[in-house]
Design an enzyme around this catalytic site. Structure first.
Site, mmCIF file in Angstrom:
data_model
loop_
_atom_site.group_PDB
_atom_site.id
_atom_site.type_symbol
_atom_site.label_atom_id
_atom_site.label_comp_id
_atom_site.label_asym_id
_atom_site.label_seq_id
_atom_site.Cartn_x
_atom_site.Cartn_y
_atom_site.Cartn_z
ATOM 1 C CG ASP A 65 1.661 -26.480 -46.018
ATOM 2 O OD1 ASP A 65 1.897 -26.127 -47.195
ATOM 3 O OD2 ASP A 65 0.946 -25.835 -45.247
ATOM 4 C CD GLU A 96 0.800 -20.292 -51.804
ATOM 5 O OE1 GLU A 96 0.769 -21.475 -51.376
ATOM 6 O OE2 GLU A 96 1.820 -19.602 -51.802
ATOM 7 N N GLY A 99 1.709 -18.499 -37.603
ATOM 8 C CA GLY A 99 0.895 -17.695 -38.515
ATOM 9 C C GLY A 99 1.714 -16.987 -39.573
ATOM 10 C CG ASP A 105 -2.282 -27.754 -51.524
ATOM 11 O OD1 ASP A 105 -3.261 -26.973 -51.566
ATOM 12 O OD2 ASP A 105 -1.660 -28.009 -50.463
ATOM 13 C CB SER A 162 3.730 -24.959 -43.261
ATOM 14 O OG SER A 162 2.781 -25.940 -42.948
ATOM 15 C CB SER A 163 4.634 -23.339 -37.396
ATOM 16 O OG SER A 163 3.323 -22.862 -37.262
HETATM 17 C C1 GLA Z 1 -1.853 -23.828 -46.449
HETATM 18 C C2 GLA Z 1 -2.266 -25.296 -46.631
HETATM 19 C C3 GLA Z 1 -1.709 -25.873 -47.928
HETATM 20 C C4 GLA Z 1 -2.004 -24.971 -49.118
HETATM 21 C C5 GLA Z 1 -1.658 -23.510 -48.807
HETATM 22 C C6 GLA Z 1 -2.089 -22.582 -49.893
HETATM 23 O O1 GLA Z 1 -0.484 -23.727 -46.254
HETATM 24 O O2 GLA Z 1 -1.823 -26.071 -45.551
HETATM 25 O O3 GLA Z 1 -2.210 -27.159 -48.136
HETATM 26 O O4 GLA Z 1 -3.325 -25.095 -49.541
HETATM 27 O O5 GLA Z 1 -2.238 -23.076 -47.587
HETATM 28 O O6 GLA Z 1 -1.416 -22.881 -51.075
#
Ligand code: GLA
Length: 387
Positions: free
Chosen positions: A170, A34, A120, A37, A124-125
């Site tokens: 994402d 986490e 939220g 990336d 990742s919507s």
């Molecule tokens: C969000 C971002 C990702 C990543 C995560 C945390 O989802 O869009 O790129 O950085 O947070 O891992």
């Protein structure tokens, strides 16, 4: 076809006369890795069976018409007047803008979309909204982009109008997901491998705090800046190009005195999380679920104490999960500041875990949480239209 796809198609036929194509664009989970990336780390996401459905058709003009079912809002714009706006409009307009910036020959279209990823929630919507539209435009106007190019386009789109300086995880999972598999993505080289997600006897359970503390996107960009600041210091003094070249916390500590405490803590988390993700992927391949789960708890601790992207609600859920014998590992998932925890739970304990946790959470925060047992899915794809 599921009920959401059906209702998106129905709205399309109520609003427009042309015959649409239909697309499904998934959300994602991330097992581990986490906030690394955008720091040249490794991540382990998978696309899931929750996402956004798009019904879309060319309209032979230069006007674009959107209808966002979940907001019951419409928005129309001439293709030459695209500019940043607000809310969901920024995500779709920014994608169109990226096609235009590439000089791709796209024209007007009618578009209806809606889905089942709670906003939220950390699933990742936003990547699902971006990916579905980008994939649809690429098909409809034969713009010839590969899936990886589409993922990168969507990442740029998120940087641009919404101004979230996200990494690639994402959008990559959204485009490249494979049912029953997780992706091990090297975010430096963009090389990736698929692993079968074999969790014999375990389920992946998400618990949604149903909170999303404001300023989250601002805080996200601040974390990114702290890491950039730290890396600049490290690069100037050590023979390293990226966080991945820092061999240990001991090596990092040689430069601790040159950094503010917040910058140091972020760097420390990143160095640890990169090492942890490498270890975790080996454990998962050896089917050592218990070892993997332990690392998930460690990730949460780092995200909470060092990276400071947790909140009371998420910490409560992970603390609770730690005490629950059926839970092998738990941590906050995604950007943080609210959204979901991801939990690996022994199958025979899932029902009780969900019931007890939801009850205790509700007692503590007076918020009714939601729980989802997650299934993996393929990346964004075309669906057959049955009207
Ligand atoms: C969000 C971002 C990702 C990543 C995560 C945390 O989802 O869009 O790129 O950085 O947070 O891992």
């Amino acid at each position: 076809m599921n009920t959401i796809a059906r209702s998106v198609l129905k709205s399309f036929t109520e609003n427009f006369t042309s015959r649409p194509a239909l697309f499904f664009s998934p959300g994602r989970i991330n097992l581990i890795g986490e906030h690394v990336d955008y720091n040249d780390g490794f991540v382990m996401p998978a696309a899931i069976n929750k996402g956004v459905y798009y019904a879309i058709a060319e309209n032979q003009t230069d006007d674009i018409h959107f209808y966002a079912v979940d907001f019951d809002e419409r928005f129309s714009v001439h293709i030459h007047d695209i500019e940043s706006n607000d809310s969901w409009r920024n995500y779709v307009l920014s994608v169109v803008n990226e096609f235009l910036l590439l000089g791709k020959n796209i024209h007007g279209f009618n578009c209806v979309f809606g889905g089942d990823i709670p906003r939220g929630s950390g699933m990742s919507s936003s990547a699902a909204v971006e990916g579905g539209l980008a994939f649809a435009l690429n098909e409809m106007f034969t713009t010839g982009l590969t899936r990886v190019e589409l993922a990168l386009l969507c990442q740029r789109a998120e940087h641009n109008y919404p101004n979230v300086q996200c990494g690639i995880m994402d959008q990559f999972a959204n485009m490249m997901g494979k049912k029953d598999h997780v992706i091990l993505l090297d975010c430096q080289s963009m090389q990736h491998q698929y692993f079968p997600l074999v969790l014999a006897g375990y389920k992946i359970v998400l618990i949604n705090t149903k909170v999303h503390h404001s300023l989250a996107s601002g805080e996200y960009n601040i974390r990114r800046q702290r890491c950039e600041e730290g890396l600049k210091i490290l690069k100037a003094r050590l023979p390293v190009q990226s966080f991945r070249d820092i061999k240990s916390v001991t090596e990092l500590d040689t430069e601790k005195h040159n950094m503010s405490p917040k910058v140091y803590n972020c760097c420390r988390f990143v160095v640890e999380e990169i090492a942890r993700t490498k270890k975790a992927s080996a454990l998962l391949q050896q089917n050592d679920i218990a070892g993997f789960g332990k690392l998930m708890f460690e990730t949460h601790e780092g995200l909470s104490e060092l990276y400071e992207v947790s909140c009371d609600e998420l910490d409560f859920l992970v603390q609770r999960a730690r005490k629950y014998p059926a839970v092998i590992g738990a941590r906050l998932m995604g950007g943080g500041f609210g959204g979901c925890t991801i939990n690996i739970v022994a199958e025979d304990g899932v029902a009780n875990f969900i019931e007890d946790t939801c009850m205790e959470y509700q007692q503590q925060f007076e918020i009714v949480p939601e729980a989802y047992i997650v299934e993996t899915a393929d990346g964004t794809k075309t669906l057959a239209v049955t009207l």
